[in-house]
Design a protein around this motif. Structure first.
Motif, PDB file in Angstrom:
ATOM      1  N   VAL A  84       0.807  -1.217   0.000  1.00 53.18           N
ATOM      2  CA  VAL A  84       0.000   0.000   0.000  1.00 53.18           C
ATOM      3  C   VAL A  84       0.849   1.281   0.000  1.00 53.18           C
ATOM      4  O   VAL A  84       0.604   2.166  -0.818  1.00 53.18           O
ATOM      5  N   GLU A  92       0.602   9.720  -5.908  1.00 53.03           N
ATOM      6  CA  GLU A  92       0.967  11.143  -5.814  1.00 53.03           C
ATOM      7  C   GLU A  92       1.930  11.531  -6.924  1.00 53.03           C
ATOM      8  O   GLU A  92       1.869  12.638  -7.454  1.00 53.03           O
ATOM      9  N   ALA A 112      -7.342   1.961  -0.519  1.00 51.39           N
ATOM     10  CA  ALA A 112      -6.518   2.997   0.102  1.00 51.39           C
ATOM     11  C   ALA A 112      -6.585   4.305  -0.680  1.00 51.39           C
ATOM     12  O   ALA A 112      -6.435   5.372  -0.115  1.00 51.39           O
ATOM     13  N   ALA A 115     -10.451   7.484  -1.314  1.00 53.06           N
ATOM     14  CA  ALA A 115     -10.741   8.832  -0.810  1.00 53.06           C
ATOM     15  C   ALA A 115      -9.965   9.875  -1.595  1.00 53.06           C
ATOM     16  O   ALA A 115     -10.499  10.925  -1.957  1.00 53.06           O
ATOM     17  N   LYS A 116      -8.676   9.579  -1.880  1.00 48.99           N
ATOM     18  CA  LYS A 116      -7.856  10.550  -2.597  1.00 48.99           C
ATOM     19  C   LYS A 116      -8.388  10.780  -4.008  1.00 48.99           C
ATOM     20  O   LYS A 116      -8.454  11.914  -4.478  1.00 48.99           O
ATOM     21  N   GLU A 119     -11.330  13.036  -3.834  1.00 49.81           N
ATOM     22  CA  GLU A 119     -10.989  14.416  -3.483  1.00 49.81           C
ATOM     23  C   GLU A 119     -10.281  15.126  -4.632  1.00 49.81           C
ATOM     24  O   GLU A 119     -10.521  16.306  -4.891  1.00 49.81           O
TER      25      GLU A 119
ATOM     26  N   SER B  50       3.877  14.145   0.264  1.00 53.64           N
ATOM     27  CA  SER B  50       3.213  12.869   0.522  1.00 53.64           C
ATOM     28  C   SER B  50       4.236  11.798   0.861  1.00 53.64           C
ATOM     29  O   SER B  50       4.015  10.964   1.738  1.00 53.64           O
ATOM     30  N   LEU B  54       4.605   9.681   4.407  1.00 51.11           N
ATOM     31  CA  LEU B  54       4.808   8.244   4.599  1.00 51.11           C
ATOM     32  C   LEU B  54       6.003   8.001   5.524  1.00 51.11           C
ATOM     33  O   LEU B  54       5.974   7.105   6.371  1.00 51.11           O
ATOM     34  N   GLU B 161     -14.402   3.310   5.954  1.00 51.44           N
ATOM     35  CA  GLU B 161     -14.010   4.646   5.518  1.00 51.44           C
ATOM     36  C   GLU B 161     -14.111   5.620   6.685  1.00 51.44           C
ATOM     37  O   GLU B 161     -15.043   5.560   7.474  1.00 51.44           O
ATOM     38  N   ARG B 164     -12.074  12.767   6.940  1.00 47.64           N
ATOM     39  CA  ARG B 164     -10.816  13.473   7.175  1.00 47.64           C
ATOM     40  C   ARG B 164     -10.845  14.177   8.529  1.00 47.64           C
ATOM     41  O   ARG B 164     -11.906  14.637   8.973  1.00 47.64           O
ATOM     42  N   SER B 173      -7.184  17.812   4.398  1.00 49.12           N
ATOM     43  CA  SER B 173      -7.244  16.802   3.348  1.00 49.12           C
ATOM     44  C   SER B 173      -6.084  16.914   2.363  1.00 49.12           C
ATOM     45  O   SER B 173      -5.645  15.906   1.840  1.00 49.12           O
ATOM     46  N   SER B 174      -5.549  18.099   2.129  1.00 52.69           N
ATOM     47  CA  SER B 174      -4.468  18.185   1.152  1.00 52.69           C
ATOM     48  C   SER B 174      -3.196  17.583   1.754  1.00 52.69           C
ATOM     49  O   SER B 174      -3.072  17.429   2.966  1.00 52.69           O
ATOM     50  N   GLN B 175      -2.260  17.249   0.873  1.00 50.94           N
ATOM     51  CA  GLN B 175      -1.028  16.634   1.355  1.00 50.94           C
ATOM     52  C   GLN B 175      -0.255  17.590   2.254  1.00 50.94           C
ATOM     53  O   GLN B 175       0.423  17.166   3.175  1.00 50.94           O
ATOM     54  N   TYR B 244      -2.224   6.590  10.103  1.00 51.42           N
ATOM     55  CA  TYR B 244      -2.245   6.024   8.764  1.00 51.42           C
ATOM     56  C   TYR B 244      -3.672   5.993   8.230  1.00 51.42           C
ATOM     57  O   TYR B 244      -3.929   6.316   7.069  1.00 51.42           O
ATOM     58  N   PHE B 247      -4.607   9.388   7.324  1.00 50.56           N
ATOM     59  CA  PHE B 247      -3.851   9.790   6.134  1.00 50.56           C
ATOM     60  C   PHE B 247      -4.524   9.256   4.872  1.00 50.56           C
ATOM     61  O   PHE B 247      -4.666   9.964   3.878  1.00 50.56           O
ATOM     62  N   LEU B 248      -4.955   7.980   4.924  1.00 51.21           N
ATOM     63  CA  LEU B 248      -5.549   7.375   3.728  1.00 51.21           C
ATOM     64  C   LEU B 248      -7.046   7.604   3.640  1.00 51.21           C
ATOM     65  O   LEU B 248      -7.628   7.499   2.574  1.00 51.21           O
ATOM     66  N   GLY B 249      -7.683   7.858   4.795  1.00 49.75           N
ATOM     67  CA  GLY B 249      -9.134   7.984   4.798  1.00 49.75           C
ATOM     68  C   GLY B 249      -9.840   6.659   4.892  1.00 49.75           C
ATOM     69  O   GLY B 249     -11.056   6.576   4.686  1.00 49.75           O
ATOM     70  N   ILE B 250      -9.118   5.579   5.159  1.00 54.49           N
ATOM     71  CA  ILE B 250      -9.764   4.271   5.260  1.00 54.49           C
ATOM     72  C   ILE B 250      -8.909   3.361   6.148  1.00 54.49           C
ATOM     73  O   ILE B 250      -7.691   3.477   6.169  1.00 54.49           O
ATOM     74  N   ASN B 252      -8.019  -0.488   6.598  1.00 49.51           N
ATOM     75  CA  ASN B 252      -8.100  -1.735   5.844  1.00 49.51           C
ATOM     76  C   ASN B 252      -7.024  -2.656   6.393  1.00 49.51           C
ATOM     77  O   ASN B 252      -5.861  -2.276   6.445  1.00 49.51           O
ATOM     78  N   GLN B 255      -3.414  -3.423   5.034  1.00 46.92           N
ATOM     79  CA  GLN B 255      -2.272  -2.527   5.133  1.00 46.92           C
ATOM     80  C   GLN B 255      -1.400  -2.847   6.337  1.00 46.92           C
ATOM     81  O   GLN B 255      -0.380  -2.213   6.549  1.00 46.92           O
TER      82      GLN B 255
END
Lengths: 417, 355
Positions: A84, A92, A112, A115-116, A119, B50, B54, B161, B164, B173-175, B244, B247-250, B252, B255
């Protein structure tokens, strides 16, 4: 020695920066970028090493014919090893390079990035995998399965089994053997619904990751449960093992139908070749074989360059899927460019382009999809092929089944939470 | 952290307890703060931010694991699972109760700490490889549970999900916003770990690592401190998982599989066991190296091979070079990048006078 090393490194770095800086030679119209994620080294590499060359070859073919509406296409590939964080990084990177569409690869990765993508308003495709609920274009406006989801595949499998067992499933026993992860379990709810509807007995058999140990499950299916038909949903190296195991316990492979990721030449060869897997049914979301006009054109293109066609073309199932994915991206971009002749298209335009795809078949390699703003799956069409006499033989044409049941599940998942 | 000088010339207790005993260290830290809080986020493209994000996530996880493995000497191959505990706790709280992210963050950390302490119970009896296997069992049990219990995982897809995070009226939400959001927690985690190791608790951890029987004899409650080490370390892991997720919005579970646990172990071994700076180096190394190798390959691969071959070669060569570089650095300095950095530093401190 040190001085020599220092000079050598400087030269190499300078050469590298020149090389990277050079490709800005004159072009009449701007390039359009597609972001492509691949897995050539991870657990599903048997798919990735063939699918991605197919993608690139189609893009090269389009460019050799002058591009789309005069625009060249550039497919930027990044390998994420089925992990991931590299997928996030590559997303990106693609965004930075101005990609208008993204070909995502892998169920965890489309989750993963969901959402991005929404947006940033860039459409991402998840052909043949990923969340089946993403077929709902209202809830997931920027995710496009553009091929049969696992729910549609499950419905199609049951319909196929029904026809094989004489048109009536009442009292029949169907086993579902699946890879025990979210993607593997996804079709179960649809299968259970259909079991109630058609009156067959469904039993599920989980194969724990990494999917190479399934002797007990197969024995159970063949000798205790005595299934009338088996539906298989395995990934990576697992389909090969399943063919071998069913063969070993003497279960006839002509009573086995595999979902789309256990359906490639590589899977059959890994199990010991086409002779061993005689009778094995597979489900396909792209045409199989090398007899399609677009593939001939690709071979022509290589011949003109004085090269042999790539060896990946021999593995037609996954190669053709790569061509299909690329073709649908290009088609979406073509639709977007038609709507915006100035050529400055964005992800939003490409999204609308995807939603206009209809009746685009590429000479039979692509199913006659009809993608709409509400249905991003495009109908959930599949074909069933069978291993016979050393090759895949087509058994059914494009079809979709129990679409009401699938639609009901898509709707329910939208109202949940 | 960056600079130390020899000689104990302190005259007050405050000076003795200072986190940065030398002015130059304070200067370095202020410069670094300006670089990371102003220069980098305001000049670089979102893509690089971004990647930095990470790295930040990896730094927090690696710090947590280093508290357990590097400072206390207890091996854990279950950190990926502890992260997933944090992630799912936060995701469930956010979706079921609608609680704000600070609550979820702390709850996720605490839940992971609890589960981590439970998984750590075997450490009272077993050590080394045996403990590694016990934590591996923890990883597999947690993975299985999240995968199959739909109450936790929110359905067969095992992904939830999450909206944000909000800071008052601003939705992060932006990086660039995410970068700042994560950077704050990186600073907290670094300062927290540095200080933890200077407390009674931290010294007890180190005593247990160096010789647990001796530690028990001098009056350290091994039971309590080993579990505390597991809890604190898992708290970090849980927070990593929550960050995390945001950051991803989900959330799971795929990961946080076993490969992630191994990656984090690799980070702290390459970076240097038992050092804060080493965790940071290791996290940066493991996260950035594949990306750097890819850029190098993209730039130079075309010189030697055709474009199609390059595409096939990049990922494979990247794996090989990644492995080779890890071996190279570990042969050059078995104690990790932190030790390498210290060697370089002490060389230049007296340069050009070698003695």
């Amino acid at each position: 020695m040190r001085q020599f090393l220092a000079i050598a490194t400087t030269l190499v770095v300078a050469a590298g920066s020149l090389l990277t800086a050079s490709p800005s030679h004159a072009q009449s119209k701007s390039e359009i970028v597609i972001g492509l994620q691949c897995d050539r080294t991870g657990p599903t590499q048997i798919v990735g090493t063939v699918l991605c060359p197919g993608f690139h070859d189609y893009i090269a073919l389009v460019n050799s014919k002058g591009g789309v509406e005069g625009h060249k296409i550039k497919a930027l590939e990044i390998d994420h090893e089925y992990k991931v964080p590299p997928a996030v990084e590559s997303y990106e990177r693609h965004k930075k390079e101005g990609a208008v569409t993204m070909a995502v690869y892998g169920t965890p990765h489309i989750y993963a990035l969901a959402a991005k993508l929404t947006e940033d308003r860039i459409p991402g495709t998840s052909p043949g995998f990923g969340s089946a609920a993403a077929a709902d274009g209202i809830r997931y406006p920027y995710i496009f399965p553009i091929a049969a989801t696992y729910w549609s595949q499950g419905a199609a499998a049951v319909d196929f089994v029904k026809k094989q067992l004489g048109g009536n499933l009442k009292g029949k026993k169907i086993a579902f053997i699946f890879y025990d992860n979210p993607a593997g379990r996804e079709p179960i709810e649809v299968l259970e619904d259909l079991a109630a509807k058609e009156g067959f007995q469904l039993k599920t058999f989980a194969v724990p990751p990494p999917g190479v140990e399934m002797g007990a499950q197969v024995l159970d299916i063949a000798q205790r449960f005595r299934a009338d038909f088996v539906i298989g949903h395995l990934f990576g190296g697992a389909p090969q093992v399943s063919i071998k195991e069913f063969k070993r316990v003497g279960y006839p492979l002509k009573k086995f139908v595999s979902f789309v990721w256990g359906a490639g030449e590589a899977n059959i060869e890994g199990a010991g070749g086409f002779q061993v897997a005689e009778g094995y049914y597979v489900m396909q979301f792209a045409g199989v074989g090398s007899d399609y006009p677009v593939l001939n054109e690709i071979r022509e293109m290589y011949k003109k360059q004085g090269k042999e066609p790539p060896k990946e073309m021999a593995s037609t199932v996954f190669y053709n899927r790569g061509v299909l994915i690329a073709a649908l991206h290009v088609e979406a971009i073509r639709n977007a460019l038609k709507a915006k002749p100035d050529g400055k298209i964005t992800g939003e335009d490409a999204k609308k382009g995807f939603e206009k795809i209809s009746g685009f078949t590429l000479g039979g390699l692509v199913p006659p999809l009809k993608v709409t703003p509400t249905d991003h799956e495009g109908g959930g069409l599949v074909q069933i092929w069978q291993v016979h006499d050393g090759k895949f033989v087509k058994v059914t044409d494009w079809f979709a089944a129990y679409q009401d049941v699938v639609a009901k599940h898509i709707k329910e998942s939208g109202t949940k939470k | 952290m960056i600079q130390r000088e020899c000689g104990v010339l302190k005259t007050t207790y405050e000076a003795d307890m200072g986190l940065y005993p030398l002015p130059i260290a304070k200067w370095t830290v202020s410069v670094l703060a300006v670089v990371f809080f102003l220069v980098i986020p305001l000049t670089l493209h979102e893509y690089y931010l971004s990647v930095a994000s990470l790295v930040w996530i990896a730094v927090i996880g690696a710090l947590g694991l280093n508290i357990l493995v590097g400072y206390t000497g207890q091996v854990s191959i279950g950190h990926g699972a502890f992260m997933s505990v944090g992630a799912y706790t936060a995701a469930n709280l956010a979706n079921r109760l609608g609680s704000p992210w600070p609550v979820n963050l702390i709850a996720g950390g605490l839940m992971a700490a609890l589960i981590g302490a439970i998984v750590g119970i075997p450490s009272l009896r077993i050590k080394g490889l045996y403990l590694a296997i016990a934590t591996l069992a923890g990883q597999l049990i947690i993975e299985w549970t999240i995968n199959h219990v739909t109450f936790i995982s929110g359905g067969v897809q095992a992904s939830i999900e999450v909206a944000r995070p909000r800071l008052g009226p601003i939705v992060l939400s932006s990086q660039r916003q995410m970068y700042y959001f994560l950077l704050v927690f990186v600073v907290l985690a670094i300062v927290g770990t540095l200080n933890l190791m200077r407390t009674r608790v931290g010294r007890a951890f180190i005593a247990i690592r160096d010789q647990d029987i001796a530690a028990e004899i001098i009056g350290i409650n091994i039971f309590r401190y080993k579990l505390l080490a597991f809890a604190i370390s898992s708290f970090y892991a849980g927070v990593t998982g929550v960050l995390y997720t945001y950051f991803l919005g989900i959330a799971n579970y795929e990961q946080f599989q076993i490969g992630v646990s191994i990656d984090y172990l690799a980070m702290i071994i390459i970076g240097g066991l038992g050092s804060v700076l080493g965790s940071i180096f290791g996290a940066i190394f493991v996260t950035l190296l594949p990306i750097v190798i890819r850029y190098v390959m993209e730039a130079f691969g075309g010189v030697f091979f055709s474009q199609q071959t390059v595409l096939n070669l990049i990922p494979n060569l990247r794996l090989m070079m990644f492995g080779a570089l890890i071996i190279f650095f570990l042969i050059v300095e078995p104690e990790g990048l932190n030790r390498l950095w210290r060697n370089i530093r002490s060389y230049f401190r007296v340069w050009p006078f070698a003695y």
